[in-house]
Design a protein around this motif. Sequence first.
Motif, PDB file in Angstrom:
ATOM      1  N   HIS A   9       1.305   3.900   2.045  1.00  0.00           N
ATOM      2  CA  HIS A   9       1.790   4.654   3.212  1.00  0.00           C
ATOM      3  C   HIS A   9       3.315   4.784   3.195  1.00  0.00           C
ATOM      4  CE1 HIS A   9      -2.062   3.954   5.791  1.00  0.00           C
ATOM      5  NE2 HIS A   9      -2.154   5.021   5.021  1.00  0.00           N
ATOM      6  N   ASP A  14       5.615   4.638   5.350  1.00  0.00           N
ATOM      7  CA  ASP A  14       6.470   3.647   6.025  1.00  0.00           C
ATOM      8  C   ASP A  14       6.537   2.320   5.259  1.00  0.00           C
ATOM      9  OD1 ASP A  14       3.719   3.360   6.843  1.00  0.00           O
ATOM     10  OD2 ASP A  14       4.363   2.024   8.451  1.00  0.00           O
ATOM     11  N   HIS A  15       5.962   2.285   4.048  1.00  0.00           N
ATOM     12  CA  HIS A  15       6.043   1.087   3.202  1.00  0.00           C
ATOM     13  C   HIS A  15       6.645   1.391   1.831  1.00  0.00           C
ATOM     14  CE1 HIS A  15       3.581  -1.390   6.000  1.00  0.00           C
ATOM     15  NE2 HIS A  15       3.302  -0.168   6.409  1.00  0.00           N
ATOM     16  N   HIS A  26       0.849  -1.199   0.000  1.00  0.00           N
ATOM     17  CA  HIS A  26       0.000   0.000   0.000  1.00  0.00           C
ATOM     18  C   HIS A  26       0.881   1.244   0.000  1.00  0.00           C
ATOM     19  CE1 HIS A  26       0.704  -0.616   4.306  1.00  0.00           C
ATOM     20  NE2 HIS A  26       0.151   0.544   4.608  1.00  0.00           N
ATOM     21  N   ASP A  45      -0.257  -4.024   6.146  1.00  0.00           N
ATOM     22  CA  ASP A  45      -0.919  -3.544   7.360  1.00  0.00           C
ATOM     23  C   ASP A  45      -2.377  -4.000   7.432  1.00  0.00           C
ATOM     24  OD1 ASP A  45       1.442  -2.309   7.948  1.00  0.00           O
ATOM     25  OD2 ASP A  45       0.704  -0.261   7.735  1.00  0.00           O
ATOM     26  N   HIS A 103      -7.637  -0.795   5.476  1.00  0.00           N
ATOM     27  CA  HIS A 103      -6.574   0.067   6.013  1.00  0.00           C
ATOM     28  C   HIS A 103      -6.348   1.229   5.049  1.00  0.00           C
ATOM     29  CE1 HIS A 103      -2.900   1.121   8.162  1.00  0.00           C
ATOM     30  NE2 HIS A 103      -2.218   1.047   7.034  1.00  0.00           N
TER      31      HIS A 103
HETATM   32 ZN    ZN Z   1      -0.087   1.502   6.599  1.00  0.00          ZN
END
Ligand code: ZN
Length: 252
Positions: free
Chosen positions: A55, A57-58, A53, A130, A111
């Motif tokens: 975000h 932090d990914h 996804h 996540d 999410h």
């Molecule tokens: Zn996430």
Amino acid sequence: MKIETIHCLSDNYSYLIFDEKANTVSIIDPSEFSSCDRIISKYKKLDYILNTHHHSDHVDGNLKLKEKYKAKIFGFKNDKNRIPGIDFLLKDGEVSKIGNLKFKVIHVPGHTSGHIAFYFEDEKVVFTGDTLFSLGCGRVFEGTNKEMYQSLIKLKNLPINTKVFCGHEYTKKNLDFCLKYDNSNSQLVEKAKFINSKLNNSLPTIPTTIEEELKTNIFLRCDNHELKKGLGYNQASDQEIFNKLRGLKDAF
Ligand code: ZN
Ligand code: FE
């Protein structure tokens, strides 16, 4: 298939996948450049980046890794404007390949609206980002509780011996939540021993398996009568139990 777990940021996991036969190196969700590059540089190459996804932090490692290794990036088609450097747009149910390793795309919204899981059926491995964690599930940011619950059911229906690699080390906090609200579940006791011994030795609690999660993850047990009774909602639907638990966990 060899998988290396890479610690990133405070509690993220990125995963390097090495396909020995095809000599192909891939990474799932590179959270940050430097931690990932330290491991990738052992292989002197990176062929593919797979994002669950959008975000940060990914995906924060995407562009620098792409530039350094000329890696190609896979992500969900609806996130083509949100995943940095995306090359290949994936659809729900599509089967694609990294080297000789086939994977199936499972769209798991909740999410985020464009969240996907990568399921390697032959290797019995799924990367869940996540959406599904060990003993927990992701917060519902872009979707509805209903979508998230349906997404978890898709993952729940994978073969029970499938190994689950998720995006964060949230297991201890999730365990505390399960122990509080599913306290008649005796299988949590064994799980707690396993988790504590891993963490005390600074080891990841990941991977888990679908079988383990079915037994211990409270969010996969919303259809369990004992759990409903314990929560005082005998008559509630599975979805209502999920909604209740997700709300409690958000405030936990
Ligand atoms: Zn996430
Ligand atoms: Fe995350």
